[in-house]
Design an enzyme around this catalytic site. Structure first.
Site, short mmCIF file in Angstrom:
data_model
loop_
_atom_site.label_atom_id
_atom_site.label_comp_id
_atom_site.label_asym_id
_atom_site.label_seq_id
_atom_site.Cartn_x
_atom_site.Cartn_y
_atom_site.Cartn_z
N ALA A 60 0.82 -1.22 0.00
CA ALA A 60 0.00 0.00 0.00
C ALA A 60 0.85 1.27 0.00
O ALA A 60 0.35 2.34 -0.35
CB ALA A 60 -0.93 -0.01 1.21
N GLN B 287 3.49 2.64 -5.47
CA GLN B 287 2.86 3.52 -6.46
C GLN B 287 1.40 3.16 -6.74
O GLN B 287 0.52 4.02 -6.71
CB GLN B 287 3.64 3.41 -7.77
CG GLN B 287 5.06 3.85 -7.64
CD GLN B 287 5.32 4.99 -8.59
OE1 GLN B 287 4.71 6.05 -8.47
NE2 GLN B 287 6.19 4.77 -9.54
N ILE B 288 1.14 1.87 -7.04
CA ILE B 288 -0.24 1.47 -7.33
C ILE B 288 -1.09 1.63 -6.07
O ILE B 288 -2.24 2.07 -6.13
CB ILE B 288 -0.30 0.03 -7.88
CG1 ILE B 288 0.42 -0.03 -9.23
CG2 ILE B 288 -1.75 -0.44 -8.03
CD1 ILE B 288 0.52 -1.42 -9.82
N GLN C 265 1.65 -15.03 2.03
CA GLN C 265 0.42 -14.21 2.07
C GLN C 265 -0.82 -15.08 1.85
O GLN C 265 -1.85 -14.87 2.47
CB GLN C 265 0.50 -13.06 1.06
CG GLN C 265 1.50 -12.01 1.52
CD GLN C 265 1.55 -10.77 0.66
OE1 GLN C 265 0.87 -10.67 -0.35
NE2 GLN C 265 2.36 -9.81 1.07
N ASP D 219 -5.17 -5.32 -19.50
CA ASP D 219 -4.95 -5.70 -20.91
C ASP D 219 -6.22 -5.52 -21.72
O ASP D 219 -6.19 -5.08 -22.87
CB ASP D 219 -4.47 -7.16 -20.97
CG ASP D 219 -3.23 -7.35 -20.11
OD1 ASP D 219 -2.20 -6.78 -20.43
OD2 ASP D 219 -3.33 -8.05 -19.08
N HIS E 14 -0.88 -12.72 -18.29
CA HIS E 14 -0.63 -11.28 -18.31
C HIS E 14 0.85 -11.09 -18.64
O HIS E 14 1.70 -10.85 -17.78
CB HIS E 14 -0.97 -10.66 -16.94
CG HIS E 14 -0.56 -9.22 -16.84
ND1 HIS E 14 -1.10 -8.23 -17.64
CD2 HIS E 14 0.32 -8.59 -16.04
CE1 HIS E 14 -0.55 -7.07 -17.32
NE2 HIS E 14 0.32 -7.26 -16.37
P1 NAD Z 1 6.11 -0.22 -6.14
O1 NAD Z 1 7.53 -0.70 -6.05
O2 NAD Z 1 5.84 1.23 -6.28
O3 NAD Z 1 5.31 -0.72 -4.87
C1 NAD Z 1 5.40 -2.02 -4.41
C2 NAD Z 1 5.25 -1.95 -2.91
O4 NAD Z 1 5.17 -3.28 -2.44
C3 NAD Z 1 6.44 -1.28 -2.22
O5 NAD Z 1 5.98 -0.23 -1.40
C4 NAD Z 1 7.06 -2.42 -1.41
O6 NAD Z 1 7.61 -1.97 -0.17
C5 NAD Z 1 5.83 -3.32 -1.19
N1 NAD Z 1 6.16 -4.70 -0.89
C6 NAD Z 1 7.17 -5.46 -1.35
N2 NAD Z 1 7.12 -6.68 -0.79
C7 NAD Z 1 6.04 -6.70 0.02
C8 NAD Z 1 5.47 -7.68 0.88
N3 NAD Z 1 6.02 -8.88 1.02
N4 NAD Z 1 4.37 -7.34 1.57
C9 NAD Z 1 3.81 -6.13 1.47
N5 NAD Z 1 4.32 -5.15 0.67
C10 NAD Z 1 5.42 -5.44 -0.04
O7 NAD Z 1 5.43 -1.06 -7.32
P2 NAD Z 1 4.03 -0.77 -8.05
O8 NAD Z 1 4.28 0.10 -9.22
O9 NAD Z 1 3.02 -0.38 -7.05
O10 NAD Z 1 3.73 -2.23 -8.66
C11 NAD Z 1 3.39 -3.31 -7.80
C12 NAD Z 1 3.28 -4.60 -8.59
O11 NAD Z 1 2.20 -4.52 -9.51
C13 NAD Z 1 4.49 -4.97 -9.42
O12 NAD Z 1 4.71 -6.36 -9.34
C14 NAD Z 1 4.06 -4.60 -10.83
O13 NAD Z 1 4.79 -5.32 -11.80
C15 NAD Z 1 2.64 -5.04 -10.77
N6 NAD Z 1 1.74 -4.52 -11.81
C16 NAD Z 1 0.80 -5.38 -12.28
C17 NAD Z 1 -0.09 -4.96 -13.24
C18 NAD Z 1 -1.16 -5.89 -13.76
O14 NAD Z 1 -1.89 -5.50 -14.68
N7 NAD Z 1 -1.31 -7.10 -13.26
C19 NAD Z 1 -0.02 -3.66 -13.73
C20 NAD Z 1 0.95 -2.80 -13.23
C21 NAD Z 1 1.85 -3.25 -12.27
C1 LMR Z 2 1.72 -3.69 -16.98
O1 LMR Z 2 1.19 -4.45 -17.77
O2 LMR Z 2 1.77 -2.46 -17.15
C2 LMR Z 2 2.31 -4.27 -15.72
O3 LMR Z 2 2.20 -5.65 -15.71
C3 LMR Z 2 3.68 -3.82 -15.45
C4 LMR Z 2 4.67 -4.50 -16.37
O4 LMR Z 2 5.68 -4.99 -15.88
O5 LMR Z 2 4.42 -4.50 -17.57
#
Ligand code: NAD
Ligand code: LMR
Length: 347
Positions: free
Chosen positions: A26, A29-30, A126, A173, A201
């Site tokens: 939390a 960024q997301i 988790q 997507d 994905h």
């Molecule tokens: P980020 O690095 O800004 O944030 C990730 C957060 O997770 C950090 O604050 C970190 O401290 C925390 N974290 C790490 N390990 C943890 C744990 N064990 N327990 C709790 N918190 C933990 O990254 P983001 O930009 O928020 O992206 C998060 C994830 O979402 C990445 O894996 C990214 O690739 C993925 N993502 C997926 C999609 C999708 O469509 N499925 C799209 C975008 C990003």
């Molecule tokens: C996305 O599709 O934007 C996320 O899964 C982040 C990535 O690594 O592509």
């Protein structure tokens, strides 16, 4: 499992007991893009109070605390409570909705599968904590990459939770595909329905428009009328790679992976799961029971509908040879990810 309060849950009814939403990562960024929209009612609706549980690793706690200060300053009337913790047992206690975002994002030049080893160790513990502490009606969305295989790991680690309650985010997507089609057709994106994302994905995903419509017309007919090129070639050479590699394009242009669009897709996914899809279908990563010949147990994206109680895979869609080949290629990658995780000893 923690007891479920009598009126808690995620059905779209007005209630006084808040829905407990746990967001992992939390402080990232997301997470930051999600929290304020959830607290504003965008995800569960304007009548559903929420209790937020923010899970972070110790080094991420300050950032989550900062977000919590801002949440307080927004004075959201639906926000009942915010709790920040680095203990999964606390974060998932009585959780109705778990958004598993916390993971390491990929950087330039990496594929999502490169994150397998780094992130596999997060989703097992988790999943186990969800199994031990979540409410009986818990619904889980895995966002952290590689999302499909992380969902598989989390589900396998929580054998007492119905596996259909674990999902992987594919909606981004689908939204990307609809955005590209709307642009190509010069049509409102809201007119486009029944685009299906199959598989992983990842860059192997298959964005399938064979059953898609725009304003009630077949998308393929509308594309043929609008584009001055062969539609089949445009789909294979332009549309598919554009959608499948959009994540990498965002990383290249922004310098870091997608954030606001990922949070928006997460909200779309949960809203449709909880409130129902209405007309047409959407796509979500679900544990296969062998539908469309996807091997049982893999978390693959399928066309899905929800009536508010759960996702149902849309069955009986015609799959031609091209679609079969593309689905099989993405599913083969999912099987390889599962095998790699098994080799790591996580499954
Ligand atoms: P980020 O690095 O800004 O944030 C990730 C957060 O997770 C950090 O604050 C970190 O401290 C925390 N974290 C790490 N390990 C943890 C744990 N064990 N327990 C709790 N918190 C933990 O990254 P983001 O930009 O928020 O992206 C998060 C994830 O979402 C990445 O894996 C990214 O690739 C993925 N993502 C997926 C999609 C999708 O469509 N499925 C799209 C975008 C990003
Ligand atoms: C996305 O599709 O934007 C996320 O899964 C982040 C990535 O690594 O592509």
């Amino acid at each position: 499992m923690a007891a479920t309060p009598p009126t808690a849950g995620t059905t779209p009814t007005t209630r006084s007991i808040p829905t407990t939403v746990t967001i992992t990562g939390a402080g990232g960024q997301i997470g930051y893009a999600l929290l304020f929209r959830i607290a504003a009612g965008d995800m569960l609706g304007p009548d559903v109070p929420v209790r937020l549980r923010l899970l972070e690793v110790p080094q991420g706690l300050r950032s989550a605390e900062g977000a919590a200060l801002e949440l307080q300053d927004c004075a959201f009337s639906l926000l009942a409570d915010v709790e920040i913790t680095d203990d999964p047992a606390v974060a998932f206690d009585g959780c109705n909705l778990a958004l598993l975002v916390g993971a390491r994002p990929r950087g330039p030049g990496m594929e999502r599968a490169d994150l397998l080893a780094a992130n596999a160790g997060i989703f097992g513990p988790q999943g186990a904590a969800l199994g031990a502490h979540a409410a009986d009606d818990v619904r889980v969305v895995v966002v952290g990459n590689p999302a499909n295989t992380n969902a598989l790991i989390a589900a396998a680690s929580a054998p007492d939770i119905d596996p259909s309650r674990f999902t992987a985010l594919i909606r981004l997507d689908e939204n990307r595909a609809k955005g590209q089609l709307a642009q190509a057709l010069g049509a409102p994106v809201g007119d486009i329905r029944n685009v299906t994302i199959w598989g992983n994905h990842s860059a192997t995903q298959f964005a399938d428009v064979a059953h898609a419509t725009v304003g009630g017309r077949a998308v393929t007919d509308a594309l043929a009328e609008r584009l001055d090129v062969d539609v089949a070639a445009w789909l294979d050479d332009t549309f598919l790679p554009r959608v499948a590699k959009r994540g990498a394009e965002i990383i290249e242009v922004r310098g870091s992976s997608s954030v606001a669009s990922a949070a928006n897709a997460t909200i779309d996914h949960v809203r449709d799961w909880v409130h129902g899809t209405g007309e047409g279908w959407t796509s979500a990563g679900l544990i296969s029971r062998g539908e469309y010949d996807v091997p049982e147990g893999l978390v693959s994206s399928f066309p899905v509908r929800s009536d508010g109680t759960g996702w149902q895979i849309v069955e009986g869609l015609e799959i031609d040879d091209r679609a079969r080949r593309l689905i099989d290629a993405s599913v083969a990658e999912l099987a390889a990810e599962r095998d790699a995780v098994r080799e790591l000893g996580v499954l």
